[in-house]
Design a protein around this motif. Structure first.
Motif, PDB file in Angstrom:
ATOM      1  N   ASN A   1       0.829  -1.216   0.000  1.00 15.42           N
ATOM      2  CA  ASN A   1       0.000   0.000   0.000  1.00 15.42           C
ATOM      3  C   ASN A   1       0.858   1.259   0.000  1.00 15.42           C
ATOM      4  N   ARG A   2       1.946   1.208   0.734  1.00 12.81           N
ATOM      5  CA  ARG A   2       2.861   2.349   0.790  1.00 12.81           C
ATOM      6  C   ARG A   2       3.495   2.601  -0.583  1.00 12.81           C
ATOM      7  N   THR A   3       3.863   1.529  -1.256  1.00 17.85           N
ATOM      8  CA  THR A   3       4.469   1.668  -2.578  1.00 17.85           C
ATOM      9  C   THR A   3       3.486   2.247  -3.582  1.00 17.85           C
ATOM     10  N   ARG A   4       2.257   1.754  -3.537  1.00 21.23           N
ATOM     11  CA  ARG A   4       1.221   2.262  -4.450  1.00 21.23           C
ATOM     12  C   ARG A   4       1.030   3.775  -4.250  1.00 21.23           C
ATOM     13  N   ALA A   5       0.935   4.171  -3.007  1.00 20.59           N
ATOM     14  CA  ALA A   5       0.726   5.591  -2.702  1.00 20.59           C
ATOM     15  C   ALA A   5       1.919   6.430  -3.149  1.00 20.59           C
ATOM     16  N   ALA A   6       3.126   5.892  -2.977  1.00 18.85           N
ATOM     17  CA  ALA A   6       4.327   6.636  -3.358  1.00 18.85           C
ATOM     18  C   ALA A   6       4.398   6.835  -4.863  1.00 18.85           C
ATOM     19  N   ILE A   7       4.053   5.800  -5.622  1.00 20.03           N
ATOM     20  CA  ILE A   7       4.072   5.902  -7.087  1.00 20.03           C
ATOM     21  C   ILE A   7       3.020   6.907  -7.567  1.00 20.03           C
ATOM     22  N   ARG A   8       1.859   6.875  -6.967  1.00 17.49           N
ATOM     23  CA  ARG A   8       0.778   7.775  -7.390  1.00 17.49           C
ATOM     24  C   ARG A   8       1.066   9.235  -7.078  1.00 17.49           C
TER      25      ARG A   8
ATOM     26  N   SER B   1      19.533  12.293 -14.858  1.00 14.20           N
ATOM     27  CA  SER B   1      18.434  12.526 -15.786  1.00 14.20           C
ATOM     28  C   SER B   1      17.146  12.635 -14.998  1.00 14.20           C
ATOM     29  N   THR B   2      16.200  13.390 -15.533  1.00 16.43           N
ATOM     30  CA  THR B   2      14.863  13.420 -14.959  1.00 16.43           C
ATOM     31  C   THR B   2      14.127  12.156 -15.385  1.00 16.43           C
ATOM     32  N   VAL B   3      13.434  11.525 -14.460  1.00 16.41           N
ATOM     33  CA  VAL B   3      12.625  10.356 -14.803  1.00 16.41           C
ATOM     34  C   VAL B   3      11.165  10.674 -14.517  1.00 16.41           C
ATOM     35  N   GLU B   4      10.329  10.410 -15.490  1.00 18.21           N
ATOM     36  CA  GLU B   4       8.893  10.582 -15.321  1.00 18.21           C
ATOM     37  C   GLU B   4       8.336   9.315 -14.675  1.00 18.21           C
ATOM     38  N   VAL B   5       7.510   9.485 -13.658  1.00 21.46           N
ATOM     39  CA  VAL B   5       6.977   8.359 -12.879  1.00 21.46           C
ATOM     40  C   VAL B   5       5.470   8.253 -13.119  1.00 21.46           C
ATOM     41  N   SER B   6       5.000   7.036 -13.356  1.00 18.39           N
ATOM     42  CA  SER B   6       3.557   6.843 -13.545  1.00 18.39           C
ATOM     43  C   SER B   6       3.150   5.460 -13.060  1.00 18.39           C
ATOM     44  N   GLU B   7       1.889   5.341 -12.695  1.00 14.99           N
ATOM     45  CA  GLU B   7       1.344   4.044 -12.301  1.00 14.99           C
ATOM     46  C   GLU B   7       0.853   3.325 -13.554  1.00 14.99           C
ATOM     47  N   ILE B   8       1.047   2.020 -13.607  1.00 13.80           N
ATOM     48  CA  ILE B   8       0.580   1.226 -14.745  1.00 13.80           C
ATOM     49  C   ILE B   8      -0.233   0.043 -14.239  1.00 13.80           C
ATOM     50  N   SER B   9      -1.033  -0.518 -15.131  1.00 11.07           N
ATOM     51  CA  SER B   9      -1.804  -1.715 -14.797  1.00 11.07           C
ATOM     52  C   SER B   9      -0.928  -2.950 -14.975  1.00 11.07           C
TER      53      SER B   9
ATOM     54  N   VAL C   1       0.475  -4.090  -7.908  1.00  6.33           N
ATOM     55  CA  VAL C   1       0.803  -2.677  -8.113  1.00  6.33           C
ATOM     56  C   VAL C   1       1.817  -2.596  -9.251  1.00  6.33           C
ATOM     57  N   GLY C   2       1.703  -1.577 -10.089  1.00 11.78           N
ATOM     58  CA  GLY C   2       2.657  -1.388 -11.179  1.00 11.78           C
ATOM     59  C   GLY C   2       3.154   0.040 -11.259  1.00 11.78           C
ATOM     60  N   GLY C   3       4.399   0.202 -11.715  1.00 15.30           N
ATOM     61  CA  GLY C   3       4.973   1.531 -11.872  1.00 15.30           C
ATOM     62  C   GLY C   3       5.880   1.587 -13.089  1.00 15.30           C
TER      63      GLY C   3
END
Length: 255
Positions: free
Chosen positions: A156-163, A178-186, A195-197
């Motif tokens: 749950n903590r990981t999901r919240a952090a990614i979101r 480098s800048t990395v763009e972070v997003s949640e994935i299915s 959970v996916g990231g």
């Protein structure tokens, strides 16, 4: 621009690996309360009740904690994969890779990513696979968290952090930032609470590098995987979860 495998190992080694799980841990208790009393048909004027045997409660033994050998046995092996893959035993050179951000919303993702092992993990087993010099590449990790509740909390903590975090800076010693763009994935509905990231490098020396993460719970164990391409994610995560469920069986508890 680094190649896919380099970027994958850099991100992976930094430690964004976490959790989950199905709660299944009630202990059965057997209780016996024999009570013995004696009486005669013509009792004396004054009698003392016969003593009653105290109730005896026996708790089911607590299962032994997970071992590294047990987790290793539950990892994917070459016979579990399509032909063309091999185990990647190349040394890990990314221990000093760091994620950073001035955005308060990224604080927890940074903490999780920079941790050497997932917070609270008791035992960890890992294995890396390669499909050749050009990939695909993926890594698998099993983290014994000590209890299903602890696994669920980490997931749950990981999901919240990614979101909550949209972008951050990834720094690789000797290579740059480098800048990395972070997003949640299915991800496939394998295990419990998947959970996916996704991290994608935008600009700088890591430009174009991509890593996808998949996490799910196997009782008290968290399955964490990372990939350099979405083509492998669905099948590998599903197969890994199925094998872990089969080998690990019921959840265990213990330090």
């Amino acid at each position: 621009m680094v190649n896919s495998r380099s970027f994958l190992s850099l991100v992976l080694a930094a430690g964004l690996a976490t959790t989950l799980a199905a709660c299944n841990g009630s202990s059965d208790k057997a209780a016996t309360s024999p009570s013995t009393s004696t009486s005669s048909s013509t009792p004396p004027p004054s009698t003392t009740p016969a003593p009653t045997t105290p109730s005896v409660t026996q708790s089911a033994p607590v299962p032994a904690a997970r071992t590294k050998a047990e987790l290793t046995k539950a990892l994917l092996e070459l016979p579990d994969l399509p032909s063309g893959f091999s185990i990647d035993n190349s040394p890990d050179e990314a221990d000093d890779t760091k994620l950073s951000s001035t955005d308060a919303r990224c604080k927890d993702l940074v903490l999780l990513f920079n941790a050497k092992t997932p917070p609270g993990a008791k035992v960890v087993a890992t294995r890396s696979f390669t499909g050749g010099q050009q990939g695909p590449f993926f890594d698998e990790e099993l983290d014994a968290m000590g209890s299903p509740a602890a696994a669920t909390a980490l997931l749950n903590r990981t999901r919240a952090a990614i979101r909550s975090c949209k972008s951050a800076k990834l720094t690789v010693p000797g290579t740059g930032s480098s800048t990395v763009e972070v997003s949640e994935i299915s991800v496939p509905k394998a295990g419990t609470g998947p959970v996916g990231g996704r991290f994608v490098a935008d600009g700088g020396p890591l430009d174009g590098g991509e890593v996808l993460f998949g996490f799910t719970g196997i009782g008290d164990v968290v399955l964490a995987m990372s990939f350099d391409t979405p083509d492998v994610l669905d099948g590998a995560l599903g197969d890994a979860a199925a094998k872990a469920i089969k080998v690990l069986g019921a959840p265990k508890t213990g330090a």
